[in-house]
Design an enzyme around this catalytic site. Structure first.
Site, PDB file in Angstrom:
ATOM      1  N   ASP A   1       0.826  -1.206   0.000  1.00 47.90           N
ATOM      2  CA  ASP A   1       0.000   0.000   0.000  1.00 47.90           C
ATOM      3  C   ASP A   1       0.860   1.256   0.000  1.00 47.90           C
ATOM      4  OD1 ASP A   1      -2.342  -1.486   0.069  1.00 47.90           O
ATOM      5  OD2 ASP A   1      -2.492  -1.435   2.252  1.00 47.90           O
TER       6      ASP A   1
ATOM      7  N   TYR B   1       6.878  -9.825   6.873  1.00 43.38           N
ATOM      8  CA  TYR B   1       6.878  -8.385   7.113  1.00 43.38           C
ATOM      9  C   TYR B   1       7.447  -8.083   8.488  1.00 43.38           C
ATOM     10  CZ  TYR B   1       3.786  -7.305   3.128  1.00 43.38           C
ATOM     11  OH  TYR B   1       3.251  -7.143   1.881  1.00 43.38           O
TER      12      TYR B   1
END
Length: 285
Positions: free
Chosen positions: A63, A124
């Site tokens: 994003d 992540y």
């Protein structure tokens, strides 16, 4: 759907990283908004002197504002073009790309490779500081400041209820026709020597906003606003909870993407395209 490469083309794997602050995410967007995909495709077209834009497929679409250290993509290039430019492509891209995006390696991909569908996990990291003085100015673009003291042990205890294969609808932004079933392999917090709390979040795949929603729930437990069992109850409810805060993107970095051995790439790519359901579930999830 086949991963066979069109005759006359070769599939090329790219390993890359970027600082996400000034990008409107990975995927190309209309109206000239700056994206990682758009930047790399334009640079590739320029350095190879091509009239055509060759489209990238990425392991994980990030994003706006999210960083990547270990992103992977692939592109199918004409055999002649690849033969002409392969040895100089990394250096030429470095000279053309902006300093906030780098391509570190380009190589011919093994048979059956698909950057997105062949991946078996993505890892992540999310970084937070609860230092009452705030974030080190040199780290402000990569670390979230949480203005409450955080109990790391409570957050790790809360995380145990989320590990495994579940429907993460409560932690995802729903997309039409897409499943929210994922296998969360690791969700673990560690406090570094500099006091920064770092979450490692690893799963076979992630749905939209999943990592930042999970982190938001953990922070509410860590600062005492919610009990340890709250994130698990939210998961079990299966619907978005307005109390689950999607934390800001700048603390999040895609660190690494994992793939199986070459002989299993094609099978993994086929498997990943299958619609998932939980045992005992009926119909679409």
């Amino acid at each position: 759907m086949s991963d066979d490469v069109q005759d006359g083309f070769v599939r090329v794997r790219l390993d890359l990283s970027y600082e996400g602050r000034d990008f409107s995410g990975w995927a190309k967007q209309p109206q000239g908004r700056r994206t990682v995909q758009g930047e790399i495709e334009a640079a590739l077209r320029t350095v190879t002197r091509s009239t055509e834009t060759y489209e990238l497929t990425v392991a994980g679409r990030t994003d706006s504002g999210v960083h990547a250290r270990g992103q992977v993509a692939h592109v199918d290039l004409p055999v002649e073009l690849w033969a002409e430019h392969r040895d100089k492509l990394v250096r030429r891209l470095a000279g053309r790309l902006s300093h906030d995006v780098r391509v570190w390696k380009v190589e011919e991909a093994p048979s059956g490779f698909n950057a997105r569908f062949s991946a078996i996990w993505r890892r992540y990291a999310y970084r937070v500081t609860d230092n009452p003085g705030g974030v080190d100015p040199l780290l402000r673009g990569h670390v979230l400041w949480h203005d409450w003291a955080l109990d790391m042990d409570a957050m790790n205890e809360a995380a145990t209820a989320l590990i495994g294969e579940h429907d993460f609808a409560a932690y995802c932004k729903k997309r039409e026709g897409a499943t929210t079933i994922r296998t969360l392999q690791v969700l673990r917090w560690e406090r570094r020597d500099d006091g920064i709390l770092e979450a490692t979040v690893k799963a076979d795949a992630f749905c939209h906003n999943m990592v930042r929603s999970l982190v938001g729930a953990m922070l509410f437990v860590g600062d005492g606003h919610r009990p340890v069992d709250w994130p698990g109850k939210v998961l079990a409810a299966g619907v978005r909870d307005s109390a689950v805060h999607v934390v800001r993107p700048h603390g999040l970095t895609l660190e690494e993407v994992g793939y199986p051995e070459d002989a299993l790439l094609a099978a993994r790519s086929k498997e990943a395209r299958n619609k998932r359901s939980l045992p005992g579930s009926v119909g679409c999830c």
